[in-house]
Write an enzyme that holds these catalytic residues in place. Structure first.
Site, PDB file in Angstrom:
ATOM      1  N   TRP A 102       5.295  -4.132   0.883  1.00 13.79           N
ATOM      2  CA  TRP A 102       6.069  -3.633   2.018  1.00 13.79           C
ATOM      3  C   TRP A 102       6.361  -4.735   3.008  1.00 13.79           C
ATOM      4  O   TRP A 102       7.488  -4.850   3.509  1.00 13.79           O
ATOM      5  CB  TRP A 102       5.380  -2.437   2.670  1.00 13.79           C
ATOM      6  CG  TRP A 102       5.427  -1.247   1.767  1.00 13.79           C
ATOM      7  CD1 TRP A 102       4.374  -0.607   1.197  1.00 13.79           C
ATOM      8  CD2 TRP A 102       6.611  -0.570   1.286  1.00 13.79           C
ATOM      9  NE1 TRP A 102       4.816   0.420   0.399  1.00 13.79           N
ATOM     10  CE2 TRP A 102       6.174   0.469   0.436  1.00 13.79           C
ATOM     11  CE3 TRP A 102       7.981  -0.750   1.485  1.00 13.79           C
ATOM     12  CZ2 TRP A 102       7.072   1.332  -0.210  1.00 13.79           C
ATOM     13  CZ3 TRP A 102       8.865   0.111   0.849  1.00 13.79           C
ATOM     14  CH2 TRP A 102       8.411   1.132   0.012  1.00 13.79           C
ATOM     15  N   ASP A 171       4.532  -2.164  11.048  1.00 15.20           N
ATOM     16  CA  ASP A 171       4.917  -1.071  10.155  1.00 15.20           C
ATOM     17  C   ASP A 171       3.646  -0.275   9.881  1.00 15.20           C
ATOM     18  O   ASP A 171       2.753  -0.739   9.183  1.00 15.20           O
ATOM     19  CB  ASP A 171       5.487  -1.651   8.855  1.00 15.20           C
ATOM     20  CG  ASP A 171       5.787  -0.579   7.804  1.00 15.20           C
ATOM     21  OD1 ASP A 171       5.563   0.618   8.081  1.00 15.20           O
ATOM     22  OD2 ASP A 171       6.244  -0.956   6.702  1.00 15.20           O
ATOM     23  N   LYS A 195       4.199   9.989   4.994  1.00 12.84           N
ATOM     24  CA  LYS A 195       2.824   9.770   4.547  1.00 12.84           C
ATOM     25  C   LYS A 195       1.854  10.552   5.417  1.00 12.84           C
ATOM     26  O   LYS A 195       1.106  11.379   4.930  1.00 12.84           O
ATOM     27  CB  LYS A 195       2.465   8.279   4.571  1.00 12.84           C
ATOM     28  CG  LYS A 195       2.932   7.506   3.351  1.00 12.84           C
ATOM     29  CD  LYS A 195       4.312   6.950   3.462  1.00 12.84           C
ATOM     30  CE  LYS A 195       4.799   6.296   2.199  1.00 12.84           C
ATOM     31  NZ  LYS A 195       5.501   5.047   2.426  1.00 12.84           N
TER      32      LYS A 195
HETATM   33  C1  LIG Z   1       6.466   4.116   2.225  1.00 15.86           C
HETATM   34  C2  LIG Z   1       6.474   2.870   3.029  1.00 15.86           C
HETATM   35  C3  LIG Z   1       7.665   2.257   3.432  1.00 15.86           C
HETATM   36  C4  LIG Z   1       9.033   2.768   3.003  1.00 15.86           C
HETATM   37  O1  LIG Z   1       9.367   3.876   3.703  1.00 15.86           O
HETATM   38  P1  LIG Z   1      10.805   4.585   3.540  1.00 15.86           P
HETATM   39  O2  LIG Z   1      10.678   5.694   4.513  1.00 15.86           O
HETATM   40  O3  LIG Z   1      10.911   5.027   2.113  1.00 15.86           O
HETATM   41  O4  LIG Z   1      11.830   3.601   3.910  1.00 15.86           O
HETATM   42  C5  LIG Z   1       7.586   1.133   4.218  1.00 15.86           C
HETATM   43  N1  LIG Z   1       6.401   0.624   4.603  1.00 15.86           N
HETATM   44  C6  LIG Z   1       5.229   1.166   4.218  1.00 15.86           C
HETATM   45  C7  LIG Z   1       3.960   0.570   4.665  1.00 15.86           C
HETATM   46  C8  LIG Z   1       5.236   2.311   3.423  1.00 15.86           C
HETATM   47  O5  LIG Z   1       4.074   2.862   3.044  1.00 15.86           O
END
Ligand SMILES: *Cc1c(COP(=O)(O)O)cnc(C)c1O
Length: 359
Positions: A102, A171, A195
């Site tokens: 990521w 993030d 999540k």
């Molecule tokens: C799932 C995830 C993403 C991607 O998220 P989207 O909503 O599909 O763009 C980005 N960063 C992390 C840490 C993730 O777990």
């Protein structure tokens, strides 16, 4: 009704009470004579939802008044682009920690916008880990330092965030609201909801309001954080129904006792699994012990054949979504806030039985 134990990394399991509540009011929203799915985003029904969702987030994370809470769309992936578009100005450098898949995607997008310095790179290391704060090669005067609080695929998590001069951008898609957090340490935090917060379709951004004003003047309005903040995330139609579920999930968390309470539950769930993984050489946890994620527990078995067999056997017992990400293989148990402790116990029982048969 037989619900499975859903170990999926995202979209992930939601609290059953939340689903039931949404179901109960789906067709006629608290006597309004219409569904929230049909209600105006400027009407009284949705307005109360919007306000409570923000208030709940503020309360849970103890968000300082000088921070904005935004609801946006496009997932964390869109934030990979919006962060540098708004906050990395011409001539500046942004520092990024490359800790896994990521983080790598965030770096790729930032490079479209401006100059990026990779302050540390542990992405390919095995066991997987986060860098130590003193390994970071920081740029003096950097626009910000970006990190990924929890690498969902590698199963690693920052335990203490680095002290930096530049604002921290994180993030937090896969561990937001999983434990108490000092928001004042960050310039901006973003997280896709699917999540730990609710369903896919809404992205939460928490940012120091004043800092958002630095976006370049030629950036179109809809891409500007400041414009979203000025309109309280009602610049255009927000994803009303996903925000409604975020409101219900955050209400559920408050009723449970807030982030201290959920953190204790999360630690207990993760410790149960890691202690089985550490208890025998049959299981091979893939993250370095000091950086193990409490949200995504990743491990291997003695062979890929056994891994496939284990995933199949678990699925037959109602334990689904355990297949590791296609880029790394292995097994991954995602045990976010809403994942019930009984599901972890069921997995442990399944692991013990499998080891007895094949160990
Ligand atoms: C799932 C995830 C993403 C991607 O998220 P989207 O909503 O599909 O763009 C980005 N960063 C992390 C840490 C993730 O777990």
């Amino acid at each position: 009704m037989a619900r499975i134990y859903n170990f999926s990394a995202g979209p992930a399991t939601l609290p059953l009470e939340v689903l039931r509540e949404a179901q109960e009011h789906l067709v006629d929203y608290h006597g309004a004579g219409l569904s929230l799915l049909e209600a105006s985003h400027r009407g009284p029904e949705y307005d109360a939802v919007h306000t409570e969702a923000i208030e709940n987030l503020r309360q849970l994370l103890d968000i300082p008044a000088e921070y904005s809470v935004l609801f946006m769309t496009g997932g964390a992936t869109t934030q990979f682009a919006l962060v540098p578009m708004n906050l990395l100005l011409p001539g500046e450098t942004a520092d990024y920690v490359h800790s896994g898949s990521w983080a790598g995607k965030a770096i790729e997008q930032a490079r479209f916008v401006g100059r990026v310095n990779v302050a540390a790179n542990t992405a390919k290391e095995r066991p997987a880990r986060m860098p130590a704060p003193d390994e970071l090669n920081l740029t003096p005067g950097a626009a910000y330092l970006h990190l990924t609080s929890n690498e969902t695929i590698a199963g690693t998590q920052w335990k203490t965030f680095p002290e930096t001069e530049a604002p921290l951008v994180a993030d937090m898609s896969s561990d937001i609201l999983s434990q108490p957090l000092d928001v004042s340490r960050f310039g901006l935090i973003y997280a896709g909801a699917q999540k730990n917060l609710g369903p896919a379709g809404v992205t939460i951004v928490i940012a120091r309001t004043e800092w958002l004003a630095r976006a370049p003047e030629n950036l179109p309005t809809i891409l500007r954080y400041q414009a979203h903040a000025a309109e309280n995330s009602l610049l255009n139609t927000p994803p009303c129904f996903p925000i409604y579920l975020v409101m219900l999930v955050t209400r559920w968390l408050l009723n449970l006792g807030g982030l201290e309470a959920i953190a204790a539950r999360n630690r207990a769930k993760a410790e149960t699994l890691y202690s089985v993984l550490d208890g025998s050489a049959f299981w091979r946890p893939t993250a370095a012990p000091a950086h193990r994620s409490l949200m995504n527990v990743t491990f291997r078995l003695p062979s890929e054949e056994l891994e496939q067999q284990f995933i199949k056997q678990a699925a037959a017992a109602g334990l689904k979504g355990l297949k590791g990400h296609r880029s790394v293989g292995g097994v991954r148990a995602s045990i976010y806030n809403a994942f019930p402790p009984e599901g972890v116990e069921a997995l442990v029982a399944c692991m013990r039985e499998f080891e007895r048969q094949h160990g």
